[in-house]
Scaffold this active site. Sequence first.
Site, PDB file in Angstrom:
ATOM      1  N   TYR A 189       0.859  -1.193   0.000  1.00  0.00           N
ATOM      2  CA  TYR A 189       0.000   0.000   0.000  1.00  0.00           C
ATOM      3  C   TYR A 189       0.898   1.247   0.000  1.00  0.00           C
ATOM      4  O   TYR A 189       2.066   1.178   0.393  1.00  0.00           O
ATOM      5  CB  TYR A 189      -0.884  -0.058   1.258  1.00  0.00           C
ATOM      6  CG  TYR A 189      -1.789   1.133   1.438  1.00  0.00           C
ATOM      7  CD1 TYR A 189      -2.811   1.393   0.529  1.00  0.00           C
ATOM      8  CD2 TYR A 189      -1.618   1.992   2.517  1.00  0.00           C
ATOM      9  CE1 TYR A 189      -3.622   2.497   0.700  1.00  0.00           C
ATOM     10  CE2 TYR A 189      -2.431   3.093   2.689  1.00  0.00           C
ATOM     11  CZ  TYR A 189      -3.430   3.341   1.772  1.00  0.00           C
ATOM     12  OH  TYR A 189      -4.228   4.433   1.931  1.00  0.00           O
ATOM     13  N   THR A 191       1.522   3.823   1.760  1.00  0.00           N
ATOM     14  CA  THR A 191       2.290   4.300   2.916  1.00  0.00           C
ATOM     15  C   THR A 191       3.302   3.261   3.417  1.00  0.00           C
ATOM     16  O   THR A 191       4.059   3.553   4.341  1.00  0.00           O
ATOM     17  CB  THR A 191       1.341   4.606   4.099  1.00  0.00           C
ATOM     18  OG1 THR A 191       0.620   3.409   4.401  1.00  0.00           O
ATOM     19  CG2 THR A 191       0.378   5.721   3.758  1.00  0.00           C
ATOM     20  N   LYS A 192       3.321   2.080   2.835  1.00  0.00           N
ATOM     21  CA  LYS A 192       4.165   1.015   3.380  1.00  0.00           C
ATOM     22  C   LYS A 192       5.610   1.129   2.883  1.00  0.00           C
ATOM     23  O   LYS A 192       5.917   1.948   2.031  1.00  0.00           O
ATOM     24  CB  LYS A 192       3.552  -0.355   3.048  1.00  0.00           C
ATOM     25  CG  LYS A 192       2.120  -0.508   3.580  1.00  0.00           C
ATOM     26  CD  LYS A 192       2.049  -0.595   5.095  1.00  0.00           C
ATOM     27  CE  LYS A 192       0.680  -0.305   5.673  1.00  0.00           C
ATOM     28  NZ  LYS A 192      -0.321  -1.347   5.537  1.00  0.00           N
ATOM     29  N   ASN A 193       6.492   0.291   3.437  1.00  0.00           N
ATOM     30  CA  ASN A 193       7.927   0.464   3.190  1.00  0.00           C
ATOM     31  C   ASN A 193       8.338   0.201   1.748  1.00  0.00           C
ATOM     32  O   ASN A 193       9.338   0.748   1.277  1.00  0.00           O
ATOM     33  CB  ASN A 193       8.729  -0.426   4.136  1.00  0.00           C
ATOM     34  CG  ASN A 193       8.522  -0.036   5.592  1.00  0.00           C
ATOM     35  OD1 ASN A 193       7.898   0.986   5.876  1.00  0.00           O
ATOM     36  ND2 ASN A 193       9.031  -0.833   6.513  1.00  0.00           N
TER      37      ASN A 193
END
Length: 390
Positions: A189, A191-193
């Site tokens: 997603y 916002t993920k790393n």
Amino acid sequence: MSDDRPVRPADRFLVFGAPEIHEDDIAAVVETLRSGWWGTGPEAARFEDAFRRYRDADHAVAVGSCTAALHLSLLAAGLEPGDEVITTPLTFCATVNAILHAGATPVLADVDPETMNIDPEEVRRRITSRTRALLPVHFAGRPCDMSALGAIAQQHDLVMIEDCAHAIETTYRGQAAGTFGAFGCFSFYVTKNVAAAEGGMVLLNDGDAADRIRRLALHGMTKDAWKRFSDEGYRHYLVQEIGFKCNMTDLQAALGLCQLARVEANHRRRGEIWHLYQDALAASPIMCPSAPEPHTRHAYHLYTVLIDEAVCGITRDGFLDAMTRHGIGTGVHYLSIPEHPAYQDRFGWRPEEWPHAMRIGRQTASLPLSACVTNDDAADVIRAVAATVP
Ligand SMILES: *Cc1c(COP(=O)(O)O)cnc(C)c1O
């Protein structure tokens, strides 16, 4: 500077969780667009292979989201109605929803207030004759106590499914998060790393389970059904079971591959910011996260602080509003699961039954932490916190 002047003006608002975008990412997506093959194809296969190698797992299946990864893993685990799955109350709703979509019953075990991860002793308390699976979440990128959880799973013959949405780079005693249990579920997603707009991955060592998840992700059709529009001529497909539609497109995979190439560099950068905050805020009345445990690698996905009104003189929501006024975006990870009406209505849950998760959920605030946060941005965040909680 006067007290009420914002640290950053509105036109320089620091967006929480903004993805780090390079020209390489843009070029890779454009190239995939030009190739004419947008659906699940060679890029998705390459992404699976690269991710599997990065985490040292035998198999990887790319899917549309971590929610889908969890859902399909729970189905592949062969759960039946009435089977109980123990998870944490301090997680995103997707963790619990996936258990429900798979037809099982979620059972919450409170967190350790220090690590904010599921407490193995609380897990033991919640085990019944119906318990079939354990679904730990490596909160903020800090690994759960995998030795204790592994021992419980073995003793009670439970399937372990790890929610690694925060934990792409996490290790515990040298072993990658997502490889301890039967299934490791990851999120790409925004916002993920590693971001691919949307996307998920299941890591596993059982080839048959991998085939099952691949089939479930594409309507339950026979293997390689995605080749049916290729230049190899028409291929018949057969529906072998009633599946879902949650495959990953090659556009997402192309983006994911580029981002994965920078995963270690971005992790290093987030680690620097995490420690900048940790050092600068140590003397503040807000409560900072505890140091990463020895023998572990923290993924530094979130930097979460606690705002205790009695100590800070401001409520958590007051803190969030003040940070917004200072031009700093924030997040809340998470209001505990039993705070939500849908679960209260369905299970009669009350937040007080999980007191640590309830308190953390009511006090927590996440500060901006992504590879595109500069040292100047971080200094602004620190100044905004100091101005809000003097
Ligand atoms: C983001 C997240 C998910 C869901 O991931 P999606 O890819 O958006 O479906 C699940 N669990 C946790 C803990 C998350 O943070």
